[in-house]
Design a protein around this motif. Structure first.
Motif, PDB file in Angstrom:
ATOM      1  N   UNK A  21       0.770  -1.061  -0.105  1.00 13.68           N
ATOM      2  CA  UNK A  21       0.058  -0.036  -0.123  1.00 13.68           C
ATOM      3  C   UNK A  21       0.702   1.145  -0.100  1.00 13.68           C
ATOM      4  N   UNK A  22       2.157   1.181   0.679  1.00 18.11           N
ATOM      5  CA  UNK A  22       2.914   2.313   0.732  1.00 18.11           C
ATOM      6  C   UNK A  22       3.471   2.601  -0.688  1.00 18.11           C
ATOM      7  N   UNK A  23       3.606   1.435  -1.586  1.00 18.39           N
ATOM      8  CA  UNK A  23       4.306   1.692  -2.790  1.00 18.39           C
ATOM      9  C   UNK A  23       3.135   2.336  -3.677  1.00 18.39           C
ATOM     10  N   UNK A  24       2.045   1.821  -3.666  1.00 19.86           N
ATOM     11  CA  UNK A  24       0.977   2.466  -4.257  1.00 19.86           C
ATOM     12  C   UNK A  24       0.706   3.941  -3.960  1.00 19.86           C
ATOM     13  N   UNK A  25       0.703   4.191  -2.695  1.00 17.09           N
ATOM     14  CA  UNK A  25       0.777   5.652  -2.411  1.00 17.09           C
ATOM     15  C   UNK A  25       1.851   6.491  -3.085  1.00 17.09           C
ATOM     16  N   UNK A  26       3.122   5.895  -3.063  1.00 19.97           N
ATOM     17  CA  UNK A  26       4.206   6.603  -3.706  1.00 19.97           C
ATOM     18  C   UNK A  26       4.093   6.818  -5.157  1.00 19.97           C
TER      19      UNK A  26
ATOM     20  N   UNK B  96     -15.204  -4.433   5.069  1.00 19.30           N
ATOM     21  CA  UNK B  96     -14.312  -5.159   4.178  1.00 19.30           C
ATOM     22  C   UNK B  96     -14.414  -4.519   2.767  1.00 19.30           C
ATOM     23  N   UNK B  97     -15.660  -4.271   2.376  1.00 12.39           N
ATOM     24  CA  UNK B  97     -15.978  -3.905   1.165  1.00 12.39           C
ATOM     25  C   UNK B  97     -15.363  -2.325   0.836  1.00 12.39           C
ATOM     26  N   UNK B  98     -15.400  -1.622   1.757  1.00 15.08           N
ATOM     27  CA  UNK B  98     -14.737  -0.155   1.701  1.00 15.08           C
ATOM     28  C   UNK B  98     -13.358  -0.412   1.594  1.00 15.08           C
ATOM     29  N   UNK B  99     -12.616  -1.318   2.265  1.00 11.40           N
ATOM     30  CA  UNK B  99     -11.147  -1.538   2.164  1.00 11.40           C
ATOM     31  C   UNK B  99     -10.907  -2.165   0.753  1.00 11.40           C
ATOM     32  N   UNK B 100     -11.710  -2.980   0.449  1.00 13.51           N
ATOM     33  CA  UNK B 100     -11.358  -3.453  -0.847  1.00 13.51           C
ATOM     34  C   UNK B 100     -11.384  -2.531  -1.919  1.00 13.51           C
ATOM     35  N   UNK B 101     -12.449  -1.358  -1.823  1.00 11.60           N
ATOM     36  CA  UNK B 101     -12.577  -0.436  -2.913  1.00 11.60           C
ATOM     37  C   UNK B 101     -11.208   0.447  -2.774  1.00 11.60           C
TER      38      UNK B 101
ATOM     39  N   UNK C 177      -8.475  -1.551  -4.356  1.00 16.70           N
ATOM     40  CA  UNK C 177      -8.764  -1.501  -5.932  1.00 16.70           C
ATOM     41  C   UNK C 177      -8.301  -0.324  -6.554  1.00 16.70           C
ATOM     42  N   UNK C 178      -8.573   0.762  -5.848  1.00 13.04           N
ATOM     43  CA  UNK C 178      -7.930   2.091  -6.295  1.00 13.04           C
ATOM     44  C   UNK C 178      -6.270   2.075  -6.255  1.00 13.04           C
ATOM     45  N   UNK C 179      -5.936   1.537  -5.376  1.00 13.33           N
ATOM     46  CA  UNK C 179      -4.329   1.420  -5.321  1.00 13.33           C
ATOM     47  C   UNK C 179      -3.637   0.408  -6.409  1.00 13.33           C
ATOM     48  N   UNK C 180      -4.474  -0.696  -6.846  1.00 12.32           N
ATOM     49  CA  UNK C 180      -4.168  -1.247  -8.108  1.00 12.32           C
ATOM     50  C   UNK C 180      -4.204  -0.514  -9.158  1.00 12.32           C
ATOM     51  N   UNK C 181      -5.194   0.586  -9.443  1.00 10.79           N
ATOM     52  CA  UNK C 181      -5.117   1.461 -10.470  1.00 10.79           C
ATOM     53  C   UNK C 181      -3.989   2.253 -10.513  1.00 10.79           C
ATOM     54  N   UNK C 182      -3.406   2.699  -9.297  1.00  9.96           N
ATOM     55  CA  UNK C 182      -2.373   3.774  -9.342  1.00  9.96           C
ATOM     56  C   UNK C 182      -1.147   3.029  -9.374  1.00  9.96           C
ATOM     57  N   UNK C 183      -0.861   1.737  -9.251  1.00  6.91           N
ATOM     58  CA  UNK C 183       0.239   0.838  -9.615  1.00  6.91           C
ATOM     59  C   UNK C 183       0.339   0.227 -11.013  1.00  6.91           C
ATOM     60  N   UNK C 184      -0.837   0.874 -11.802  1.00  7.41           N
ATOM     61  CA  UNK C 184      -1.037   0.582 -13.263  1.00  7.41           C
ATOM     62  C   UNK C 184      -1.554  -0.642 -13.602  1.00  7.41           C
ATOM     63  N   UNK C 185      -2.234  -1.527 -12.837  1.00  7.74           N
ATOM     64  CA  UNK C 185      -2.723  -2.787 -12.910  1.00  7.74           C
ATOM     65  C   UNK C 185      -4.113  -2.567 -13.037  1.00  7.74           C
ATOM     66  N   UNK C 186      -4.694  -1.786 -14.149  1.00 13.28           N
ATOM     67  CA  UNK C 186      -6.121  -1.598 -14.368  1.00 13.28           C
ATOM     68  C   UNK C 186      -6.980  -2.622 -14.705  1.00 13.28           C
TER      69      UNK C 186
END
Length: 871
Positions: A679-684, A722-727, A730-739
């Motif tokens: 999560x830290x990497x995605x935030x960066x 859990x759904x809120x955390x998953x959302x 999922x946004x972090x995956x977008x930040x990491x380029x894994x759309x």
């Protein structure tokens, strides 16, 4: 009221011999005049002629002329709606416009407002008597129907340009304000505050950097942002998960906490709220509380809240023409009867010490909690109307630990809002505004080229943050033909290079020429010392930034003056040398004046400069890297990952380490294998830190595995959490380029009928934003309501239908038309649906708008028939 008008009013009060005749009272302006004025201003703003407006609205020129001029005939609702659509009037401004028309269409009844009021005995106040719809009420308070009094401006809008303020007749303080005084409209402190705050609010928080270019006013380049209501800080559900206009929040009645990352627009939002508030008050429109902007750091001292506010505001506005210090008593009373001070607290996260942050929140929280407790007690005792709170708080900060807020009692009835970044379509409008302000030829075409350049350098996502977009626009405007930098650190480096270029500009305005002119009378040695100081100034500023980040409380000028390279020559007086240092700091462009001192333009700029100091040579860089990327960082992340005040600094450090030849990939890969580290990497990545593809893939795999964890969850609250955390993941995956993987996981969540519907709609919107072909059908099903979900029409179903409309799906129009015609839907939502249909050219929109417009009129007529004055 402006200062000139205020002064004239004050002179008129005394009269000859010091007597005070009763103040002249101007009755409210007729709603028919307000309607015509608002339409004419909107037409002038669009640059349309009457003939062009008639063509755009699809009505006759005679109907347009009748609407624009004050005639005995009131335009029909269809005419007003057609004109509003052609002029782009939407939202609350459209609601106010329709209310003006409705008021103008009402028959004039004996004793209605408009006749001179009867003077009261004390202080020149008066009370309206008689008439079916009038009663003594606080100045600016709405009528019993809930509609604004005639003469009030569109909510959230500004009075028509060049118009005379609608002077509300003074009214007697109602009994429930006994012991809770308010400032009279002619208060000299109030006049002085409004005049100075008006000037201060429009100053852009991030000044321009181009040589010879003054920074544009904030109002010229500001772009409204959206906010998403989150869960309240005490864990209860907020007002809904749908997006809302962030500026609208500032005009509401609830205290709120605004969360956003670095440079995400918190300061600009609060300044815009201040500007709107003082603008309305200066023009005489006082339906809402009066805003006051306070730096959180000014609330740290152990003094009462009114004292802290008075000190902070006086220091801030002294640079903007405030001639007399505001006393604490000014903020211990309501600015007007029944209206609160709206205390806008900015920069809580800029307080480095956690205990000081808690002290500020505790002060605010205790005041807020006492007000809520008193209000609840009055409601239990059925005291009507209840005394309104003296303060309402809006606190803006980067994300903080939940316990740090809840432990400070700032939690009762507090709404938490997350500022959303710019939408991709907003970026072009933002750039056009900046390029227009910077006098670039063909600003629209330049904005198109700018957006294309962002896509080529993969900076489009970074530019969705307002601060980054501001810097990128200026960097691009300085040399449109030059390639934009890649990554956040590259942007800051180019930005600072521009600043130094400005500082050392050739000609009489250059720093060296100015220094020689100021100090030549003290001899050549003084001039030589000044030039040496200018040569060393960039390095000294970097050291000052590092000192401040380490917790130094000293002023910037004092820290610089204590540096050996800034030592004063013996022959130069102290005040002259301090003036030279102060001007040199200001000319650097890195600092801006505030509260009688200097501060860095933005916290992230301070962090970048501090990293420059920490990586000034290879040995220093090695020490910094060892502290950051060794095992202590993993321990720190596990302990404090929620509070992200260090994330921005660490991102700059990661870029600097790579630039200095250090291989951090191994440590980052190891970190990315833990969920917290991933999560830290995605935030960066979201901040714009340069993350390698290999590290991004490791972090994305870790996050995706956590989302698909098959652990059973039984209770509905746990499923929603859990759904809120998953959302969020999922946004972090977008930040990491894994759309692709983010879209697949969002589809699973959107189809999960056991979770809160708002999360399902949000997941479907993520799919739509990623271009997933499944998104339209998923949104359609959510808008209609799943068989296993709630059948009632809710905000979430409307959000799904509106998103479907944004995608251009033809099925959305029928859904919105059915929502707009359904009286089970809230009136504002119905109006919004009809407006969106009108904007899309749907022929059903006019009839739906007319139907929703007539309902308030029907309620008003029913209220009039049942009122004690009704006939």
């Amino acid at each position: 009221m402006d200062e000139e008008g205020a002064g004239a009013g004050a002179e008129g009060e005394a009269g000859e011999g010091g007597t005070r005749p009763a103040a002249a009272v101007v009755p409210p302006e007729p709603p028919r005049l307000l309607l015509s004025r608002a339409l004419r201003k909107a037409m002038d703003d669009k640059g349309l002629s009457q003939a062009a407006l008639a063509k755009a609205a699809g009505i006759s020129q005679a109907a347009v002329s009748n609407a624009l001029n004050v005639t005995p005939s009131t335009p029909s609702a269809l005419t007003v709606n057609a004109l509003a659509h052609a002029l782009g009037i939407t939202g609350e401004d459209l609601v106010a416009l329709r209310r003006y028309r409705a008021r103008a269409a009402e028959p004039t009844l004996p004793g209605q407002p408009g006749r001179p009021p009867v003077p009261a005995e004390a202080g020149g106040r008066a009370v309206e008597t008689g008439g079916p719809a009038t009663e003594a009420r606080p100045e600016g308070e709405p009528h019993r129907s809930g509609l604004p009094a005639a003469g009030s401006p569109p909510p959230g809008g500004s009075p028509a340009a060049g118009s005379r303020p609608a002077a509300h007749p003074p009214v007697a303080d109602p009994p429930h304000h006994a012991g809770h005084p308010a400032h009279p409209p002619c208060s000299p402190y109030l006049r002085g505050y409004l005049a100075a705050a008006t000037r201060a609010a429009d100053a852009h928080p991030y000044p321009g950097v181009l040589p010879g270019v003054e920074p544009p006013p904030l109002s010229v380049v500001y772009l409204r942002q959206q906010a998403r209501p989150q869960m309240l800080v005490d864990g209860s559900t907020g007002v809904g998960a749908g997006l809302m206009d962030a500026d609208t929040v500032l005009g509401g009645d609830r205290s709120c906490l605004i969360l956003a990352g670095p440079g995400a627009g918190k300061s600009s939002l609060l300044r815009t709220g201040l500007s709107a508030s003082v603008g309305h008050w200066s023009a005489g429109f006082r339906e809402r509380g009066l805003a006051v902007l306070v730096k959180a750091a000014d609330l740290v001292d152990r003094v009462t809240l009114p004292e802290a506010i008075a000190r902070s505001v006086t220091a801030e506005l002294s640079d903007h023409g405030l001639l007399e210090a505001l006393p604490p008593e000014f903020f211990r009373t309501h600015p007007a009867p029944g209206l609160p001070w709206q205390v806008l607290v900015d920069g809580l996260d800029e307080i480095a010490d956690a205990s000081s942050r808690r002290r500020v929140l505790t002060m605010i929280g205790e005041v807020h909690r006492k007000q809520q407790r008193d209000l609840k007690k009055q409601q239990e005792l059925k005291e009507q109307p209840a005394v309104r709170p003296l303060y309402r708080f809006v606190v803006a900060t980067r994300p903080l630990p939940r316990g740090e807020i809840a432990g400070a009692a700032f939690r009762e009835d507090v709404l938490t809002l997350q500022l959303e970044p710019f939408a991709p379509a907003d970026l072009r409008r933002f750039a056009t505004g900046w390029f227009t302000a910077l006098s670039l030829p063909l600003p629209g075409r330049a904005a198109d080229s700018f957006v294309e350049a962002l896509d080529r350098t993969q900076l489009a996502e970074l530019a969705r943050t307002p601060l980054m977009a501001t810097m990128l626009c200026q960097v691009y405007a300085a040399d449109p033909g030059r390639r934009l930098p890649t990554g956040r650190s590259g942007l800051y480096e180019r930005f600072i290079d521009l600043l130094y270029e400005r500082q050392h500009a050739a000609g009489n305005s250059g720093a060296r020429v100015q220094a020689r002119a100021a100090l030549c009378r003290y001899g050549e040695e003084a001039v030589s010392r000044a030039e040496h100081t200018l040569d060393r100034l960039p390095d000294m500023i970097v050291e000052v930034a590092a000192d401040l980040r380490r917790g130094s409380r000293g002023p910037v000028l004092g820290l610089l003056a204590g540096h050996p390279d800034a030592a004063r020559p013996k022959q130069v007086p102290h005040e002259v040398w301090e003036g030279f240092l102060d001007q040199s700091l200001r000319r650097s462009g890195l600092l801006t004046p505030r509260a009688g001192g200097l501060v860095f333009l933005h916290q992230t700029l301070l962090e970048y400069l501090a990293v420059r100091h920490d990586t000034r040579d290879r040995a220093a860089c090695r020490r910094a890297v060892r502290r950051a990327f060794g095992s202590p960082l993993l321990w720190w992340l596990r302990r404090r990952w929620e509070f992200r005040d260090e994330y921005s600094f660490l991102g700059f450090l990661m870029d600097a380490a790579e630039g200095n030849g250090f291989d951090t990939a191994r440590a980052l890969r190891r970190m990315g294998k833990s969920l917290t580290g991933a999560r830290f990497m995605a935030a960066q990545a979201a901040l714009g830190t340069q993350i390698s593809g290999e590290v991004s893939r490791v972090a994305a795999d870790t996050i995706a595995t956590a989302i698909t964890d098959p652990r059973p969850i039984d209770s509905p609250p746990d499923r929603d959490l859990a759904a809120e955390e998953h959302l969020a993941d999922i946004a972090l995956l977008v930040d990491l380029g894994d759309g692709d993987r983010a879209a697949d996981l969002a589809a699973i969540l959107a189809d999960e009928g056991s979770v809160f519907p708002g999360y399902r709609v949000d997941a479907a919107c993520v799919m739509a934003d990623l271009g997933d072909v499944r998104a339209p059908d998923v949104l359609l099903a959510l808008a209609r309501g799943y068989p296993d979900g709630p059948a009632r029409i809710s905000t979430f179903r409307l959000d799904a239908a509106l998103k479907l409309l944004d995608l251009g799906d033809p099925r959305a129009a029928d859904l919105l038309a059915s929502f707009a015609a359904n009286r089970r839907v809230q009136e504002w939502d119905r109006v919004h649906c009809a407006q969106r249909l009108a904007a899309s050219g749907d022929p059903r929109a006019a009839g739906l708008l007319l139907a929703t417009e007539q309902e308030p009129e029907e309620r008003d007529r029913r209220a009039l028939r049942h009122s004690p004055h009704g006939s």
